[in-house]
Enzyme design. Structure first.
Site, PDB file in Angstrom:
ATOM      1  N   ARG A  55       0.849  -1.198   0.000  1.00 22.65           N
ATOM      2  CA  ARG A  55       0.000   0.000   0.000  1.00 22.65           C
ATOM      3  C   ARG A  55       0.883   1.246   0.000  1.00 22.65           C
ATOM      4  O   ARG A  55       0.585   2.242  -0.651  1.00 22.65           O
ATOM      5  CB  ARG A  55      -0.964   0.010   1.199  1.00 22.65           C
ATOM      6  CG  ARG A  55      -1.658   1.362   1.378  1.00 22.65           C
ATOM      7  CD  ARG A  55      -2.964   1.298   2.183  1.00 22.65           C
ATOM      8  NE  ARG A  55      -2.917   0.442   3.327  1.00 22.65           N
ATOM      9  CZ  ARG A  55      -2.285   0.730   4.483  1.00 22.65           C
ATOM     10  NH1 ARG A  55      -1.653   1.871   4.637  1.00 22.65           N
ATOM     11  NH2 ARG A  55      -2.292  -0.139   5.475  1.00 22.65           N
ATOM     12  N   TYR A 108     -15.279  17.163 -16.511  1.00 23.63           N
ATOM     13  CA  TYR A 108     -15.732  15.774 -16.471  1.00 23.63           C
ATOM     14  C   TYR A 108     -16.821  15.639 -15.393  1.00 23.63           C
ATOM     15  O   TYR A 108     -16.660  16.132 -14.275  1.00 23.63           O
ATOM     16  CB  TYR A 108     -14.541  14.853 -16.183  1.00 23.63           C
ATOM     17  CG  TYR A 108     -14.961  13.443 -15.886  1.00 23.63           C
ATOM     18  CD1 TYR A 108     -15.694  12.707 -16.821  1.00 23.63           C
ATOM     19  CD2 TYR A 108     -14.663  12.841 -14.673  1.00 23.63           C
ATOM     20  CE1 TYR A 108     -16.112  11.421 -16.547  1.00 23.63           C
ATOM     21  CE2 TYR A 108     -15.077  11.549 -14.390  1.00 23.63           C
ATOM     22  CZ  TYR A 108     -15.802  10.844 -15.332  1.00 23.63           C
ATOM     23  OH  TYR A 108     -16.220   9.577 -15.049  1.00 23.63           O
ATOM     24  N   ASP A 180      -6.259  18.792 -15.324  1.00 21.11           N
ATOM     25  CA  ASP A 180      -6.564  17.413 -15.685  1.00 21.11           C
ATOM     26  C   ASP A 180      -6.140  17.266 -17.147  1.00 21.11           C
ATOM     27  O   ASP A 180      -6.804  17.773 -18.052  1.00 21.11           O
ATOM     28  CB  ASP A 180      -8.065  17.152 -15.495  1.00 21.11           C
ATOM     29  CG  ASP A 180      -8.454  15.716 -15.830  1.00 21.11           C
ATOM     30  OD1 ASP A 180      -7.733  15.074 -16.627  1.00 21.11           O
ATOM     31  OD2 ASP A 180      -9.487  15.239 -15.324  1.00 21.11           O
ATOM     32  N   LYS A 205      -7.217   6.187 -19.636  1.00 19.16           N
ATOM     33  CA  LYS A 205      -7.471   6.664 -20.990  1.00 19.16           C
ATOM     34  C   LYS A 205      -6.222   6.501 -21.865  1.00 19.16           C
ATOM     35  O   LYS A 205      -5.760   5.398 -22.048  1.00 19.16           O
ATOM     36  CB  LYS A 205      -7.984   8.098 -20.923  1.00 19.16           C
ATOM     37  CG  LYS A 205      -9.120   8.296 -19.892  1.00 19.16           C
ATOM     38  CD  LYS A 205     -10.330   7.500 -20.260  1.00 19.16           C
ATOM     39  CE  LYS A 205     -11.528   7.500 -19.342  1.00 19.16           C
ATOM     40  NZ  LYS A 205     -11.526   7.917 -17.997  1.00 19.16           N
TER      41      LYS A 205
HETATM   42  N1  PLP Z   1     -10.847  13.097 -15.879  1.00 16.94           N
HETATM   43  C1  PLP Z   1     -11.350  12.974 -17.109  1.00 16.94           C
HETATM   44  C2  PLP Z   1     -11.124  14.069 -18.108  1.00 16.94           C
HETATM   45  C3  PLP Z   1     -12.079  11.835 -17.462  1.00 16.94           C
HETATM   46  O1  PLP Z   1     -12.589  11.729 -18.699  1.00 16.94           O
HETATM   47  C4  PLP Z   1     -12.279  10.816 -16.492  1.00 16.94           C
HETATM   48  C5  PLP Z   1     -13.054   9.604 -16.806  1.00 16.94           C
HETATM   49  O2  PLP Z   1     -13.731   9.514 -17.797  1.00 16.94           O
HETATM   50  C6  PLP Z   1     -11.748  10.987 -15.211  1.00 16.94           C
HETATM   51  C7  PLP Z   1     -11.029  12.128 -14.940  1.00 16.94           C
HETATM   52  C8  PLP Z   1     -11.934   9.947 -14.152  1.00 16.94           C
HETATM   53  O3  PLP Z   1     -11.061   8.879 -14.337  1.00 16.94           O
HETATM   54  P1  PLP Z   1     -11.352   7.357 -13.901  1.00 16.94           P
HETATM   55  O4  PLP Z   1     -12.547   6.891 -14.673  1.00 16.94           O
HETATM   56  O5  PLP Z   1     -10.069   6.660 -14.226  1.00 16.94           O
HETATM   57  O6  PLP Z   1     -11.620   7.379 -12.431  1.00 16.94           O
END
Ligand code: PLP
Length: 385
Positions: A55, A108, A180, A205
Site C-alpha cells: 500500500r 468531467y 486534468d 485513458k
Molecule cells: N478526468 C477525465 C477528463 C475523465 O474523462 C475521467 C473519466 O472519464 C476521469 C477524470 C476519471 O477517471 P477514472 O474513470 O479513471 O476514475
C-alpha cells in the site's frame, strides 16, 4: 544502462524512465512485483529505499510513477487506483472547510459530482466559470479561493483554456492551478512547463491506451505537495495493484506513436463530418474556426483524438446515430486504440444534468481510435445516413 533520462527525448523517456533492467535477473521489462509485503533485515532495520508494504510502495508502481513524472516533465509522480482517486486526493490535500475553488463549466461529470455532492458536505464551495474566458475566471476568484481546476481540451465540448494565463491568475490569488491533462496527454501538452502546479490524469485513458486498466496519476514539482499526497494515499489506500501499474507502464511506452495516429485519424474524421449533411456542428480544436484554435496551436503539439459533434434532427437522432455505428463501439471512456462513440447527455455527463454544466442533447462524442481512417469514416457515414 540509462539512469538519468531527463535530457532524452519524449519517446526515449517513455521507454526508459524508471525502467532499468532488473538488477537481480537482468529482466529487460520491469517485473510485476505481485507481492503485498517484503522481508526485512531485522526489527526496525529497514534499509534506505527498501520496500515494506505494497500500500505504501511497490517496485512496479515506482517504475510507473517515475515514467509518469518523466513524461510530464515533473519531479514527482504518484499513481492512484483511478482518475477519480487521484482527483479526490488532490482536492482533499489542497482544500479545507471554508475554502473555495473555481471549476470549468465543461468539466468531467465525475469531477463535478465529487465536488458538488461530496466536498460541499465538508464546507468547500465552488464557482463554475468558462475557463476559456480569463476575465470570467478572474471574476470567479474570491479571497478564499485555493484552486483553479482546469481541463483543456475540456470534456466533452473541447474548449481550450490558456494555461499560462490561468497559472498567473491562480498564483496572484495565492491559489494553485490543477490541470486534468487526460485528454491531451503529456505527448501533446505539458501543463507544468506552462506554470501549472499539479497535473492529474485518468491513466485509464490514453496513458494506459488499451481500455484494459483503470488508474489515475498526479504529477507535481512540489516536494511538499508530494509528501502530503503520499501521506494521504498511504492513509486512505487508493493505490493501483502491481499488474495495473505494469499495464499502465506498458501502455505509456507507445504513447507517442499512438497519439500521432489518434491525431491523424481524428483530423480525417473531422473533415468527413464537416462535409456530412446530417452533422450540424463539429467541435475540434484543430479547426481554424474553433475559438481556441490559435491557443491550442501554441500550447499543444497537435489537437488530439477526441471529437464532438451535434447532429441535425435533435436528441433522438443523436441517440440513433450512437446506436447505429458498428466499428465505433457505444461505450463510455476514451483514449484506447479502438474507436468509441457516446452520448454525453445520457452517459458520461448524466451527473451534470440540470446544472450549469449540462451538455447539449444532440451532442455525440467520439474517441477516435487507431484503426484505418477509411473504415471509421465509412462507419460514421453509414450511421448518419
Ligand atoms: N478526468 C477525465 C477528463 C475523465 O474523462 C475521467 C473519466 O472519464 C476521469 C477524470 C476519471 O477517471 P477514472 O474513470 O479513471 O476514475
Amino acid at each position: 544502462m540509462v539512469h538519468d533520462t531527463s535530457k532524452l527525448g519524449f519517446e526515449t523517456r517513455a521507454i526508459h524512465a524508471g525502467q532499468q533492467p532488473d538488477p537481480r535477473t537482468g529482466a529487460v521489462i520491469v517485473p510485476i512485483y505481485q507481492t503485498s509485503t517484503y522481508a526485512q533485515d531485522g526489527v526496525g532495520g529497514l534499509r534506505e529505499g527498501a520496500y515494506e508494504y505494497s500500500r505504501t510502495a511497490n517496485p512496479t508502481r515506482t517504475a510507473c510513477e517515475q515514467a509518469l513524472a518523466a513524461l510530464e516533465g515533473g519531479r514527482h509522480g504518484l499513481a492512484f487506483a483511478s482518475g477519480m482517486a487521484a482527483t479526490d486526493a488532490v482536492l482533499r490535500t489542497a482544500l479545507r472547510p471554508g475554502d473555495h475553488l473555481v471549476l470549468g463549466n465543461d468539466a468531467y461529470g465525475g469531477t463535478f459530482r465529487l465536488i458538488d455532492k461530496v466536498l460541499t458536505q465538508w464546507g468547500v464551495t465552488y464557482t463554475v466559470a468558462n475557463l476559456s474566458i480569463v476575465d470570467e475566471v478572474r471574476s470567479a476568484i474570491r479571497p478564499e479561493t485555493k484552486l483553479i481546476w482546469c481541463e483543456t481540451p475540456s470534456n466533452p465540448l473541447l474548449g481550450i483554456a490558456d494555461l499560462t494565463a490561468l497559472a498567473e491568475l491562480a498564483h496572484t490569488a495565492g491559489a494553485q492551478l490543477v490541470v486534468d491533462n487526460t485528454f491531451a496527454t503529456p505527448y501533446l501538452q505539458r501543463p507544468l512547463e506552462l506554470g501549472a502546479d499539479v497535473v492529474v490524469h485518468s491513466t485509464t485513458k490514453y496513458l494506459g491506451g488499451h481500455s484494459d486498466v483503470v488508474g489515475g496519476a498526479v504529477i507535481t514539482n512540489s516536494d511538499e505537495l508530494r509528501e502530503q499526497l503520499f501521506f494521504l494515499r498511504n492513509s486512505a489506500g487508493a493505490v493501483p495493484g502491481p499488474f495495473d501499474s505494469w499495464l499502465t507502464l506498458r501502455g505509456m511506452k507507445t504513447l507517442a506513436v499512438r497519439m500521432e495516429r489518434h491525431c491523424d485519424n481524428a483530423e480525417r474524421v473531422v473533415h468527413a463530418l464537416l462535409k456530412h449533411p446530417g452533422v450540424d456542428r463539429v467541435y475540434y480544436p484543430g479547426l481554424p474556426e474553433h475559438p481556441g484554435h490559435e491557443l491550442a496551436a501554441k500550447q499543444m503539439r497537435r489537437f488530439g483524438g477526441m471529437v464532438s459533434f451535434t447532429v441535425t434532427g435533435g436528441g433522438e437522432r443523436a441517440l440513433a446515430v450512437a446506436a447505429g455505428t458498428k466499428l465505433f463501439v457505444l461505450a463510455e471512456s476514451l483514449g484506447g486504440i479502438e474507436s468509441l462513440i457516446e452520448h454525453p447527455g445520457k452517459m458520461t455527463h448524466a451527473s451534470v444534468a440540470g446544472s450549469t454544466l449540462q451538455v447539449p442533447d444532440d451532442l455525440l462524442r467520439l474517441s477516435v481510435g487507431i484503426e484505418s481512417a477509411e473504415d471509421l469514416i465509412a462507419d460514421l457515414s453509414a450511421a448518419l445516413a
